[in-house]
Design a protein around this motif. Structure first.
Motif, short mmCIF file in Angstrom:
data_model
loop_
_atom_site.label_atom_id
_atom_site.label_comp_id
_atom_site.label_asym_id
_atom_site.label_seq_id
_atom_site.Cartn_x
_atom_site.Cartn_y
_atom_site.Cartn_z
N PRO A 34 -3.52 -10.61 5.25
CA PRO A 34 -4.18 -10.97 4.28
C PRO A 34 -5.53 -10.67 3.75
CG PRO A 34 -2.75 -12.64 5.06
CD PRO A 34 -3.06 -11.88 6.10
N HIS A 35 -6.18 -10.84 4.48
CA HIS A 35 -7.85 -10.47 4.38
C HIS A 35 -7.80 -8.94 4.38
CE1 HIS A 35 -12.12 -10.60 4.66
NE2 HIS A 35 -12.07 -9.75 5.54
N THR A 36 -7.27 -8.03 5.37
CA THR A 36 -7.55 -6.58 5.22
C THR A 36 -6.54 -6.07 3.88
OG1 THR A 36 -7.44 -6.55 7.41
CG2 THR A 36 -7.33 -4.50 6.42
N LEU A 37 -5.62 -6.68 3.57
CA LEU A 37 -4.86 -6.10 2.25
C LEU A 37 -5.64 -6.50 0.96
CD1 LEU A 37 -2.15 -5.07 1.37
CD2 LEU A 37 -1.31 -7.47 1.11
N LYS A 38 -6.40 -7.61 1.05
CA LYS A 38 -7.33 -7.91 0.00
C LYS A 38 -8.21 -6.86 -0.26
CE LYS A 38 -10.15 -11.66 -2.19
NZ LYS A 38 -10.60 -13.09 -1.74
N GLN A 39 -8.89 -6.46 0.97
CA GLN A 39 -10.08 -5.48 0.91
C GLN A 39 -9.29 -4.24 0.46
OE1 GLN A 39 -11.18 -5.52 4.94
NE2 GLN A 39 -13.13 -6.17 4.41
N SER A 42 -8.65 -4.19 -3.29
CA SER A 42 -10.15 -4.19 -4.20
C SER A 42 -10.46 -2.60 -4.11
CB SER A 42 -10.99 -4.85 -3.55
OG SER A 42 -12.27 -4.81 -3.98
N ALA A 43 -10.35 -1.86 -2.98
CA ALA A 43 -10.86 -0.45 -2.84
C ALA A 43 -10.00 0.42 -3.83
CB ALA A 43 -10.88 -0.02 -1.43
N ILE A 44 -8.60 0.28 -3.64
CA ILE A 44 -7.65 1.26 -4.58
C ILE A 44 -8.07 0.80 -6.20
CG2 ILE A 44 -5.57 1.28 -5.49
CD1 ILE A 44 -5.84 2.51 -2.87
N LYS A 45 -8.30 -0.34 -6.56
CA LYS A 45 -8.87 -0.75 -8.02
C LYS A 45 -10.01 -0.16 -8.18
CE LYS A 45 -5.77 -4.93 -8.54
NZ LYS A 45 -5.84 -6.35 -8.58
N ILE A 46 -10.88 -0.42 -7.50
CA ILE A 46 -12.31 0.37 -7.82
C ILE A 46 -12.21 1.80 -8.11
CG2 ILE A 46 -14.69 0.99 -6.80
CD1 ILE A 46 -14.52 -1.92 -5.59
N PHE A 47 -11.36 2.45 -7.09
CA PHE A 47 -11.04 3.79 -7.38
C PHE A 47 -10.52 4.34 -8.55
CE2 PHE A 47 -8.15 7.52 -6.94
CZ PHE A 47 -8.90 8.37 -6.71
N PHE A 48 -9.40 3.66 -8.92
CA PHE A 48 -8.94 3.96 -10.51
C PHE A 48 -9.51 3.45 -11.55
CE2 PHE A 48 -4.61 4.13 -7.88
CZ PHE A 48 -4.25 5.65 -8.19
N ARG A 49 -10.40 2.63 -11.48
CA ARG A 49 -11.31 2.19 -12.70
C ARG A 49 -12.10 3.37 -12.81
NH1 ARG A 49 -15.26 -2.62 -11.74
NH2 ARG A 49 -16.11 -1.59 -10.27
N TRP A 50 -12.76 3.89 -11.52
CA TRP A 50 -13.64 5.08 -11.66
C TRP A 50 -13.07 6.18 -12.34
CZ3 TRP A 50 -13.07 9.85 -9.35
CH2 TRP A 50 -14.18 10.76 -9.65
N VAL A 51 -11.81 6.44 -12.10
CA VAL A 51 -10.97 7.50 -12.58
C VAL A 51 -10.75 7.30 -14.02
CG1 VAL A 51 -8.61 8.46 -12.66
CG2 VAL A 51 -9.52 7.95 -10.46
N LYS A 203 -7.87 -10.97 15.61
CA LYS A 203 -7.81 -9.59 15.28
C LYS A 203 -6.36 -8.83 15.79
CE LYS A 203 -11.02 -6.67 15.20
NZ LYS A 203 -12.49 -6.09 15.61
N GLY A 204 -5.76 -8.21 15.02
CA GLY A 204 -4.45 -7.39 15.46
C GLY A 204 -3.81 -6.93 14.27
N LYS A 205 -2.85 -5.84 14.54
CA LYS A 205 -2.34 -5.36 13.38
C LYS A 205 -1.19 -6.27 12.74
CE LYS A 205 -3.04 -0.50 14.94
NZ LYS A 205 -2.62 0.77 15.45
N GLY A 206 -0.60 -5.77 11.73
CA GLY A 206 0.54 -6.66 11.05
C GLY A 206 -0.02 -7.88 10.10
N ILE A 207 0.85 -8.37 9.60
CA ILE A 207 0.63 -9.64 8.88
C ILE A 207 0.33 -10.74 9.79
CG2 ILE A 207 1.57 -11.33 7.13
CD1 ILE A 207 3.20 -8.97 5.91
N GLU A 208 1.10 -10.90 10.71
CA GLU A 208 1.04 -12.25 11.62
C GLU A 208 -0.12 -11.83 12.87
OE1 GLU A 208 2.79 -14.86 11.48
OE2 GLU A 208 3.82 -14.07 9.96
N GLY A 209 -0.22 -10.61 12.99
CA GLY A 209 -1.38 -10.47 14.10
C GLY A 209 -1.31 -10.89 15.33
#
Length: 325
Positions: A34-39, A42-51, A203-209
């Motif tokens: 959830p934490h990484t997905l939030k990041q 945010s990164a995608i939205k910043i990019f498309f706002r710039w576009v 730390k670990g991949k996936g939602i559960e980690g």
């Protein structure tokens, strides 16, 4: 270093609908914490706002590598740290790769290529923060000072993080119920000198980690009990919390741990300190000062390999030459 303001709902509503659909499709197929997905979000939205602001809100398929370079320059000129620029570029590049693979059945996307190609050099990796673990005396000084200042929550954070050797994202999850836990017992029923927490996502991949239980000692337990006693009764289940003036209590953000360490703790010892240094300090104290096997530190830090733990242990290399002379 500067930060770019997050995208508001009003700003996101003004983004090209096609770009918003791509963003949603891309984020939905990711298997991240959830934490990484939030990041990523945010990164995608910043990019498309710039576009929207700089490229007349063009749909993604109309963007070219020169636009990728322009976006990267925008991030750099905004004063972001190199690591932040690299991350935001990586997220957009991953989204472009996703579009290349899964949107090629649409005519307008058949000729689309990743806007970050090899011709656009990435920003360099920043030099890592110098890792000089706390001495035993420095650690004890911070603890003593926080106690004198009656900073009970900070003291509980420091003692638990040090004792367990955990990451800030792990201490962030600790529940109040741990104060009711008993010491671990061996197979003969004899008490050991530590406690085990509830399951904590590491730390670990996936939602559960990856999930494990953290080990901590009596000093950490006593510090948590003192903080909860001072804190009083409330409905928030977490140990580390933020209390507002109107009485609302919520789980503390990991950014607050960064602030405590970089400001309050650093001021006490007179040199810069960061949260992850506590983890390195614990490993170094176990192996170098405590003369324990690296496997002991590995067990506390929760690494799969002792080679990873070795990275956290800081030795005085000058001592290694003594035997040769």
């Amino acid at each position: 270093m500067s930060k770019i303001k997050p995208v508001t709902d009003v700003e996101w509503d003004l983004v090209n609908d096609e770009n918003k659909e791509i963003a949603e499709s891309f984020l939905n197929q990711l298997h991240l914490s959830p934490h990484t997905l939030k990041q990523y979000d945010s990164a995608i939205k910043i990019f498309f706002r710039w576009v929207k602001d700089s490229q007349r809100n063009k749909p993604l398929y109309q963007l070219k590598p020169r636009n990728g370079l322009e976006y990267q320059n925008y991030l750099i000129k905004s004063g972001l740290a190199n690591g932040s620029v690299r991350f935001k570029r990586s997220v957009v590049s991953s989204m472009c790769g996703f579009v290349e693979n899964f949107y090629d059945d649409l005519d307008e996307y058949k000729s689309f290529r990743n806007i970050f190609n090899k011709k656009i050099p990435n920003v360099s990796n920043e030099k890592a923060k110098e890792k000089i673990p706390l001495t035993v005396e420095e650690y004890e000084l911070i603890c003593k000072t926080l106690e004198e200042q009656e900073q009970w929550q900070m003291l509980a954070f420091l003692k638990f993080t040090y004792s367990s050797g955990c990451r800030k994202g792990e201490v962030h999850q600790i529940l109040k119920e741990v104060v009711d836990y008993k010491r671990v017992k061996d197979k003969d029923g004899n008490e050991k000198k530590y406690y085990l927490t509830h399951n904590v996502r590491t730390k670990g991949k996936g939602i559960e980690g990856l999930v494990r239980k953290l080990k901590f000692d009596d000093e950490a337990m006593d510090a948590i009990k003192k903080w909860l006693e001072v804190r009083g009764e409330d409905d928030c289940p977490y140990v580390f919390v933020n209390k507002t003036k109107d009485g609302k209590v919520s789980q503390l953000s990991t950014a607050t741990f960064n602030y405590w360490t970089a400001n309050a703790f650093s001021k006490i010892i007179g040199r810069h300190m960061f949260v992850h240094l506590i983890r390195s300090t614990r490993a170094t104290h176990i192996v170098v000062d405590g003369n324990q096997d690296i496997k002991t530190a590995q067990d506390i830090l929760g690494h799969k390999s002792s080679e990873t733990t070795e990275i956290y242990v800081v030795r005085d290399e000058s001592d290694l030459a003594d035997g040769a002379f």
